[in-house]
Scaffold this active site. Structure first.
Site, PDB file in Angstrom:
ATOM      1  N   ASP A  66     -29.917 -12.812  -4.043  1.00  0.00           N
ATOM      2  CA  ASP A  66     -28.500 -12.541  -3.742  1.00  0.00           C
ATOM      3  C   ASP A  66     -27.675 -12.567  -5.031  1.00  0.00           C
ATOM      4  OD1 ASP A  66     -26.149 -12.530  -1.710  1.00  0.00           O
ATOM      5  OD2 ASP A  66     -25.726 -14.250  -3.000  1.00  0.00           O
ATOM      6  N   ALA A 100       0.825  -1.216   0.000  1.00  0.00           N
ATOM      7  CA  ALA A 100       0.000   0.000   0.000  1.00  0.00           C
ATOM      8  C   ALA A 100       0.852   1.256   0.000  1.00  0.00           C
ATOM      9  CB  ALA A 100      -0.914  -0.004   1.216  1.00  0.00           C
ATOM     10  N   VAL A 126     -19.010  -9.042  -4.302  1.00  0.00           N
ATOM     11  CA  VAL A 126     -19.266  -9.991  -5.397  1.00  0.00           C
ATOM     12  C   VAL A 126     -18.241 -11.112  -5.364  1.00  0.00           C
ATOM     13  CG1 VAL A 126     -19.614 -10.254  -7.886  1.00  0.00           C
ATOM     14  CG2 VAL A 126     -19.980  -8.022  -6.828  1.00  0.00           C
ATOM     15  N   LYS A 157     -25.563  -9.372  -6.960  1.00  0.00           N
ATOM     16  CA  LYS A 157     -24.171  -9.418  -7.450  1.00  0.00           C
ATOM     17  C   LYS A 157     -24.117  -9.191  -8.955  1.00  0.00           C
ATOM     18  CE  LYS A 157     -23.134 -12.662  -3.731  1.00  0.00           C
ATOM     19  NZ  LYS A 157     -23.192 -14.080  -3.388  1.00  0.00           N
ATOM     20  N   GLU A 216     -15.226  -4.681  -3.817  1.00  0.00           N
ATOM     21  CA  GLU A 216     -14.764  -6.003  -4.254  1.00  0.00           C
ATOM     22  C   GLU A 216     -15.375  -7.108  -3.396  1.00  0.00           C
ATOM     23  OE1 GLU A 216     -13.564  -8.056  -6.822  1.00  0.00           O
ATOM     24  OE2 GLU A 216     -11.994  -6.533  -7.003  1.00  0.00           O
TER      25      GLU A 216
HETATM   26  N1  HSE Z   1     -25.266 -16.368   0.828  1.00  0.00           N
HETATM   27  C1  HSE Z   1     -24.227 -15.975  -0.078  1.00  0.00           C
HETATM   28  C2  HSE Z   1     -23.898 -17.175  -0.971  1.00  0.00           C
HETATM   29  C3  HSE Z   1     -23.017 -15.543   0.712  1.00  0.00           C
HETATM   30  O1  HSE Z   1     -24.396 -18.274  -0.690  1.00  0.00           O
HETATM   31  O2  HSE Z   1     -23.185 -17.021  -1.954  1.00  0.00           O
HETATM   32  C4  HSE Z   1     -22.061 -14.696  -0.030  1.00  0.00           C
HETATM   33  O3  HSE Z   1     -22.659 -13.606  -0.645  1.00  0.00           O
END
Ligand code: HSE
Length: 453
Positions: free
Chosen positions: A219, A51, A150, A223, A147
């Protein structure tokens, strides 16, 4: 705990570094926050070297201050007021790892309004409020990095932003929810039904607090929204993602797809067409021979097609304490480099690294430790346990020891897969085997590379 004295940072292996450490305020000290502390402490010299300055958590907001005190150690200000951290003048960067979307939005916007950079692993927050948050960051001249939001251990945001920056991205496709991938893998491999597989995923801690987010594809859609915005430079458009989860998928379809040479995966797909962008999350058949079909358990993988790079693929854990910390700290290092850093610490950061590599000894052949494959020709009728006995004397662990399937005209052969052993032990074992009366020819050895850790 891992506070870097300024003196130790200047100079660092002959490379000038900025004087003042980057001061981090953290909201949330659960799985991700505590992992971030651990990794920062463990790798502090490497991280500071890369860094160009120290990275120091100066303040933490937590609901349970007693528990937090046990994690952060001395010298870190603890508070139960997240807004205090978000707005405090001693904080350069806010790390938001508390989760949720309502209060988190307020903290992040407050930090931005106070001129602080933000690092977050909160995909729901950015998918739902990213438009507003990124606009505010632009207005105040600060960065928002994510970062950790995702496919955590896969540096896919940086791959898109940096490594593939020359490309027009044509599509991105991925297995970006570990819980559903785990469920589908269990349904296929063990014939479990959906409910039993979900219960196992929850017991292992893969699922979101509300597992509906996982199994209904939300979810993954969060992402995908971020991946698409990155890939295409488009606004964050969660509401536009077509989302279908795996709740109505039946075991019989998993089996039928198999019979046809396919496996079912929950895929997130963002594809640029002439007329626009497709954004979808859905269970899809993937050819069984494709690499993507072999992404099993809770693992994630992302493929990107760039017009110049062609198709590239990235694989890794999509959840986990230190896996997410790895991404959060990478973003912090980016923030540390935003100002005051010597060019040597920017990518590629050779200053610290080259020095460290020079100091590391190169291992001799004898010291290299791996698992091995041994093929041992034996006389017909020999007791194959005699091979195991020779290996035991040399303390070579045996994982598997079987008689090779008969092939016409071939001598009987014993096949051995060993556990990890130094080459010197294997050499001694082979020497002893060659002298053993049961052995009927030259022993062949090959290294086994698990490529797993
Ligand atoms: N619940 C999410 C998964 C955790 O199963 O990918 C990470 O975002």
């Amino acid at each position: 705990m891992y506070r870097d004295p300024v003196q130790s940072l200047q100079p660092l292996h002959g490379v000038p570094v900025a004087m003042r450490p980057l001061r981090v305020g953290m909201i949330g000290i659960g799985t991700v926050g505590s992992g971030t502390f651990r990794v920062l402490a463990r790798n502090q010299a490497e991280i500071a070297g890369r860094a160009g300055r120290g990275i120091e958590v100066v303040m933490v907001a937590a609901r349970n201050l007693q528990r937090a005190a046990g994690i952060v150690g001395d010298g870190v200000v603890l508070t139960d007021d997240p807004m205090h951290v978000a707005t405090h003048p001693d904080v350069d960067v806010l790390v938001e790892v508390a989760g949720g979307t309502g209060p988190a939005r307020d903290w992040v916007l407050a930090a931005i309004a106070h001129g602080k950079h933000v690092v977050t692993a909160n995909k729901a927050l950015l998918a739902e409020h990213g438009g507003e948050i990124f606009a505010a960051a632009r207005q105040h001249g600060v960065a928002v990095a994510y970062e950790g939001a995702v496919a955590v251990s896969i540096p896919i945001v940086k791959a898109l932003r940096e490594g593939l920056t020359a490309n027009r991205i044509e599509w991105v496709a991925g297995i970006i929810n570990g819980t559903t991938n785990f469920i589908l893998s269990k349904m296929r491999d063990e014939g479990l039904d959906f409910a039993a597989a979900l219960a196992q995923a929850q017991a292992l801690g893969y699922a979101e607090a509300d597992p509906a987010f996982d199994i209904e594809g939300i979810d993954a859609a969060h992402k995908l929204t971020l991946l698409a915005a990155n890939a295409f430079g488009s606004p964050v458009r969660f509401a536009d993602v077509q989302v279908e989860g795996i709740t109505s998928l039946q075991g019989v379809d998993v089996a039928c797809a198999e019979q046809l040479g396919y496996r079912i995966k929950l895929l997130g797909v963002a594809c640029r067409r002439e007329e626009g962008v497709e954004l979808r999350v859905q269970p899809a058949l993937v050819p069984a021979a494709h690499l993507m079909a072999h992404v099993n358990g809770a693992m994630n993988a992302v493929m990107v097609k760039g017009d110049a790079s062609g198709v590239t693929m990235y694989y890794g854990a999509g959840a986990g304490s230190e896996q997410t910390a790895s991404a959060v700290i990478a973003d912090l290092v980016d923030m540390a480099r935003l100002d005051g850093t010597h060019a040597a610490q920017r990518v590629p950061h050779l200053g610290f690294h080259a020095h460290a590599m020079n100091e590391l000894p190169v291992l001799s052949r004898a010291a290299v430790r791996t698992s091995h494959y041994l093929r041992v020709p034996v006389h017909a009728g020999s007791d194959i346990k005699s091979v195991a006995a020779v290996l035991a004397v040399q303390q070579v662990p045996v994982q598997q020891l079987v008689l090779a399937a008969e092939r016409s005209g071939a001598k009987p052969q014993v096949l051995v897969l060993t556990g990890p052993a130094a080459q010197s032990a294997i050499d001694l074992a082979v020497h002893a085997l060659q002298a053993h009366p049961a052995v009927n020819g030259a022993v062949t050895t090959l290294r086994v590379e698990e490529l797993a850790s």
